[in-house]
Each structure stands twice: as structure tokens, then as C-alpha cells.
Enzyme design. Structure first.
Site, PDB file in Angstrom:
ATOM      1  N   HIS A  37     -43.564  13.636   1.732  1.00  0.00           N
ATOM      2  CA  HIS A  37     -42.748  12.614   1.068  1.00  0.00           C
ATOM      3  C   HIS A  37     -42.802  12.797  -0.454  1.00  0.00           C
ATOM      4  CE1 HIS A  37     -41.368   8.177   1.411  1.00  0.00           C
ATOM      5  NE2 HIS A  37     -40.996   8.658   0.234  1.00  0.00           N
ATOM      6  N   HIS A  88     -40.317  12.908  -4.061  1.00  0.00           N
ATOM      7  CA  HIS A  88     -39.018  12.713  -4.719  1.00  0.00           C
ATOM      8  C   HIS A  88     -38.919  13.705  -5.874  1.00  0.00           C
ATOM      9  CE1 HIS A  88     -38.089   9.079  -2.418  1.00  0.00           C
ATOM     10  NE2 HIS A  88     -39.373   8.794  -2.527  1.00  0.00           N
ATOM     11  N   HIS A 134     -38.488   4.654   6.640  1.00  0.00           N
ATOM     12  CA  HIS A 134     -39.001   3.748   5.602  1.00  0.00           C
ATOM     13  C   HIS A 134     -38.827   2.364   6.225  1.00  0.00           C
ATOM     14  CE1 HIS A 134     -38.710   2.009   1.303  1.00  0.00           C
ATOM     15  NE2 HIS A 134     -38.355   1.008   2.095  1.00  0.00           N
ATOM     16  N   ASP A 185     -45.464  10.044  -1.563  1.00  0.00           N
ATOM     17  CA  ASP A 185     -44.338   9.252  -2.090  1.00  0.00           C
ATOM     18  C   ASP A 185     -44.265   9.403  -3.619  1.00  0.00           C
ATOM     19  OD1 ASP A 185     -42.136   7.661  -2.335  1.00  0.00           O
ATOM     20  OD2 ASP A 185     -43.053   5.825  -1.560  1.00  0.00           O
ATOM     21  N   HIS A 229     -40.405   8.051 -12.438  1.00  0.00           N
ATOM     22  CA  HIS A 229     -39.463   7.158 -13.119  1.00  0.00           C
ATOM     23  C   HIS A 229     -39.779   7.208 -14.611  1.00  0.00           C
ATOM     24  CE1 HIS A 229     -37.627   5.272  -9.606  1.00  0.00           C
ATOM     25  NE2 HIS A 229     -38.826   5.117  -9.073  1.00  0.00           N
TER      26      HIS A 229
HETATM   27  O1  DOR Z   1     -41.803   3.158  -4.332  1.00  0.00           O
HETATM   28  C1  DOR Z   1     -40.859   3.784  -3.884  1.00  0.00           C
HETATM   29  N1  DOR Z   1     -40.129   4.623  -4.656  1.00  0.00           N
HETATM   30  N2  DOR Z   1     -40.530   3.641  -2.594  1.00  0.00           N
HETATM   31  C2  DOR Z   1     -39.410   4.182  -2.077  1.00  0.00           C
HETATM   32  O2  DOR Z   1     -39.180   3.999  -0.917  1.00  0.00           O
HETATM   33  C3  DOR Z   1     -38.491   4.965  -2.927  1.00  0.00           C
HETATM   34  C4  DOR Z   1     -39.184   5.521  -4.096  1.00  0.00           C
HETATM   35  C5  DOR Z   1     -38.237   6.070  -5.139  1.00  0.00           C
HETATM   36  O3  DOR Z   1     -37.339   6.823  -4.791  1.00  0.00           O
HETATM   37  O4  DOR Z   1     -38.444   5.796  -6.335  1.00  0.00           O
END
Ligand code: DOR
Length: 451
Positions: A71, A73, A189, A334, A338
Site C-alpha cells: 500500500h 501512494h 479500504h 499506506d 502530502h
Molecule cells: O490516510 C490516508 N491517506 N488514507 C487513505 O485511504 C488515502 C491516503 C491518501 O491517498 O492520502
């Protein structure tokens, strides 16, 4: 962080000999101190290593199969200011990961073969292997199934609308029915959007004290139970990602007790951090909780906002128990980069997510030090178990391509933003002292990280 510490999958194969290293291989349960040789990218008999091969002193270090993150991103396409395939793969290599699975909630979403192919092409010279997870529904809109078969043919190792659950029971059932034939998991999810709507953090005494709107465990449990019923009926493989409550864990435990094809993972932050972090605590779940009220300096910190929200201490301890007893198969980060402008805002407006590739091992080692996990189980949950969930194998046997990590479990360091390889630094662990450091990562026979 110097770029020179990182290698790529396109580099020439590595050759070196690590002497007197503790080799932990969860494939056969072995745990022995020995020499470990890599010659031209393959694991080799150490006695065959010539004198010209570099020798690395492995005393005090641990060697294990390379880690696999189910997981991640990577934010490409669409948000390459916060992470790219290249920077995310370097963060992975620094964390000991040799494979990451890229989540499809990009812009545009990974919901068709050409978009998967675009990511895979960018990953050819990355610092770890990148696998792709396809969206379950077109545009992640929850209204119509995407072409799962075509995406499986294009390399999707699983399917998820992560960031949200598949909202329609009917579509979730169709996806599981279809995926049974395709042999890939539905990676759910688990969040009922109506029950979770408007919530800011985990419901409980801390949310009440802070005046933040609470998320109730039923938001996770209802989707987990729905999907278990659908997996039972269809025979499709279900994988619950970032499980965060004892109630959902019990549901998975019961389903597995009945022999159903259900697996799950937990994030490092749901194991170790608790909802008290939103009120400024910086104690791990296994430590005695703070009895001080709100720490004004650290409270309402958007870096602590994640989805699902940080668990209660009781839930975190239950999750540690579920990981130790194998009900939870894998640790998945995860890793959710950001930028500051999406985090330095009122708590309920902060984008949910924290980075995790470079701290997952450290958090696991902290749980081992605290006596909540055994080191071999931690390694299995980071390496061979997640790999199996995407139908891959890891082996430390002679003759295999080298895919491994060597780490120092006992060194300690305070986490600093400028040490991170990720293009983002959104984690509340900055300034916290953590154990462990990766010394070598070898993916596909190439040295992808060295410290
Ligand atoms: O905390 C999270 N951030 N949970 C998610 O399901 C998506 C993820 C994100 O893409 O920033």
C-alpha cells in the site's frame, strides 16, 4: 541525503560478501549467523566468492528477504510535487523495501491498462520494483466496474478504490465474482461513507476533549462484514487494508477460522500511534499513556490526521496481538505524501495520510523491543507474507536473484526531515527517536540503497 547512496534496477548487478551476519529467513524459520554472498546479482555459496569481491562486516546486523509494501501512494500521475515514482522508490529502498504496490487514487486514477502501463514504464529505472493496483470502479466513482481483466493483463496485482470503499454492495460482489477467476485480491479500504461522513478523528474521550467529530468503529466493521459475506458467497479473494479496530480484526479472525479467503494488513501507525497523538501525546501504544490533559503545542496537529483515524490504545494493542498471532498477515505502510499546505490547516481540513516507507521497520523494531512482536514475525509481515498476497515469492536460497535487506536493529536516531528520501516529510514522527537503520537494500540483484 546524497543521491549516490541510491541505485536503480537498471544498474549492473551487485557482488559483495557480508560476513557474520544474522540471517533470518521466515521461509524456513531459520535464524543463523553466517556469511552471505551475492555474486553478479545472485545469492551464491560464500566459499565461491573471490578475494576481489568486497567484504562487508555484518556483525550486529540482520539480513532478511526484501520488504514488499502492499500500500504505497506514489502520487504519479497528477501530484508529482509531493512524490514521484523515482522519489517514492528511493524512500522505499531506504526503508528496506524491494517492491511497492502503487495505489490507483492518482489524478487521473489508474483505472485502465494504458495508465497502468504509464506508471510501469516510469518504474523501469526506479530504485525498487513497482507493482500497480488497478481501480475497482471507473474513475473510482463507485458507479461502474472498471475493466478488471484488461488491467490484470496489463500487470495489476490487485484492485482497490483506496481512499474509499467500493460503496455499492452489488459492485463489490461483482468485483469479487470476477476476481475469483482472475486470481487477484480485492483490496478493500473498509469505510462506510455514511457512517464516517464528517468525522475528524477516532471517536472517544480524546475526541470529546478536543471537540473534534468522532469516527466510530462501525464505519469499518460494516464494510468488513459485508465483504466477508460476499467473499464467502463468491469465493473471491478479499484483502482488508489498513485494518484499524479490534472489532474488524475479530471479524477477520472468525472468517479465517471458517477457512474463507480473507487476508489483511495493518499500518505501522495504527500499531504504534494512538488517538492521544492528536492531543499532543508522543507515547507509543505499548507505553503507559500520558495522564496530562491536552499538550497545547502538539495538539490538533494535522500530521496526525489519517484515514482510518489513529486507533484507541485498546485497539492498537489488539492489532499488535493480531499481528503477533498471524491474523494480520502483513504490515503495509499506506505511505501517503502530502505537502505542508494540505497539513498546516485546521485539523478537520487536513488531508489524511502520513509517509511511512522510511519508518515502517523502525516502528516494527520498537514494537519488538517493547516485547509485543518477535523479530522473525516482523520480518515475515514485511516481506514474504505481503509478497504472497500478490502471488510473489521471496527466497534467500543460493542461486536465487538477490532480493534482500541488511539492517542494524540496535542503532538509534532522531527522525529528521532532511534525512528523508521521500519528496514529502509529513509524519508526526519527526523529532522522535527510533531504533534501527537499513544498511543495504538489494532488489533484483541490484544495490538500490547503501548507507
Ligand atoms: O490516510 C490516508 N491517506 N488514507 C487513505 O485511504 C488515502 C491516503 C491518501 O491517498 O492520502
Amino acid at each position: 541525503m546524497t543521491a549516490g547512496r541510491f541505485g536503480r534496477l537498471t544498474d549492473p548487478p551487485a557482488s559483495f560478501l557480508v560476513t557474520d551476519v544474522r540471517v533470518i529467513d521466515p521461509n524456513d524459520g531459520s535464524d543463523v549467523v553466517r556469511d552471505l554472498a551475492v555474486i553478479d546479482g545472485f545469492l551464491a555459496d560464500p566459499s565461491t566468492a573471490s578475494d576481489r569481491v568486497e567484504r562487508i562486516d555484518g556483525r550486529g546486523l540482520v539480513a532478511a528477504p526484501g520488504f514488499c509494501d502492499l500500500h504505497t501512494h506514489l502520487r504519479e500521475p497528477g501530484d508529482d510535487a509531493v512524490e514521484t515514482v523515482a522519489s517514492g522508490s528511493r524512500a522505499a529502498a531506504r526503508g528496506g523495501f524491494t517492491t511497492v504496490c502503487a495505489m490507483p487514487n492518482t489524478e487521473p486514477p489508474l483505472d485502465e491498462p494504458a495508465r497502468l502501463a504509464w506508471v510501469l514504464e516510469r518504474a523501469e529505472n526506479a530504485s525498487c520494483r513497482v507493482r500497480v493496483i488497478g481501480a475497482v470502479t471507473l474513475g473510482r466513482q463507485g458507479e461502474a466496474l472498471a475493466d478488471l481483466g484488461a488491467m490484470a493483463d496489463a500487470g495489476a496485482v490487485g484492485f482497490s478504490d483506496d481512499g474509499a470503499a467500493v460503496p455499492s454492495s452489488r459492485l463489490a460482489r461483482s468485483a469479487l465474482t470476477y476476481l475469483r477467476g482472475v486470481g487477484r485480491p480485492l483490496i478493500e479500504h473498509a469505510e462506510d461513507r455514511e457512517l464516517a461522513a464528517g468525522s475528524e478523528m477516532r471517536a472517544g474521550p480524546t475526541a470529546s476533549r478536543l471537540g473534534l467529530r468522532g469516527w466510530t468503529p462501525s464505519a469499518e466493521l460494516t464494510i468488513v462484514e459485508r465483504d466477508i459475506a460476499l467473499a464467502e458467497e463468491t469465493g473471491g479473494r478479499l484483502h482488508i487494508t489498513h485494518i484499524s479496530t479490534a472489532a474488524a480484526l475479530d471479524a477477520v479472525r472468525r472468517a479465517r477460522g471458517r477457512g474463507l479467503p480473507v487476508t489483511c494488513d495493518v499500518t505501522p501507525h495504527h500499531l504504534a500511534l494512538t488517538d492521544a497523538w492528536v492531543a499532543g501525546s508522543r507515547r507509543f501504544a505499548w507505553e503507559e499513556p500520558d495522564d496530562a490533559p491536552i499538550d497545547v503545542e502538539h495538539s490538533y496537529d494535522g500530521l496526525c490526521r489519517v484515514n482510518p483515524p489513529l486507533a484507541s490504545r485498546e485497539d492498537a494493542l489488539a492489532l499488535l496481538g493480531g499481528l503477533a498471532d498471524g491474523t494480520i498477515d502483513a504490515i503495509a505502510t499506506d505511505h501517503a505524501p502530502h505537502p505542508p499546505e494540505r497539513k498546516l490547516v485546521p485539523f478537520g481540513e487536513a488531508a489524511p495520510g502520513m509517509i511511512g516507507l522510511e519508518t515502517a521497520l523502525a516502528i516494527g523494531l520498537a514494537a519488538v523491543e517493547a516485547g509485543h512482536l518477535d523479530l522473525a514475525r516482523l520480518i515475515a509481515a514485511l516481506s514474504i507474507r505481503p509478497a504472497e498476497i500478490i502471488n510473489e515469492r521471496r527466497s534467500l536460497a543460493i542461486g536465487q536473484p538477490a532480493d534482500m535487506v541488511v539492517f542494524d536493529p540496535s542503532t538509534r536516531a532522531v527522525l529528521a526531515a532532511d534525512s528523508l528520501a521521500s519528496a514529502s516529510s509529513n509524519t508526526p514522527l519527526l523529532g522522535v527517536e527510533l531504533p534501527g537503520a537499513v544498511r543495504l537494500t538489494v532488489a533484483q540483484g541490484r544495490l538500490t540503497f547503501r548507507d
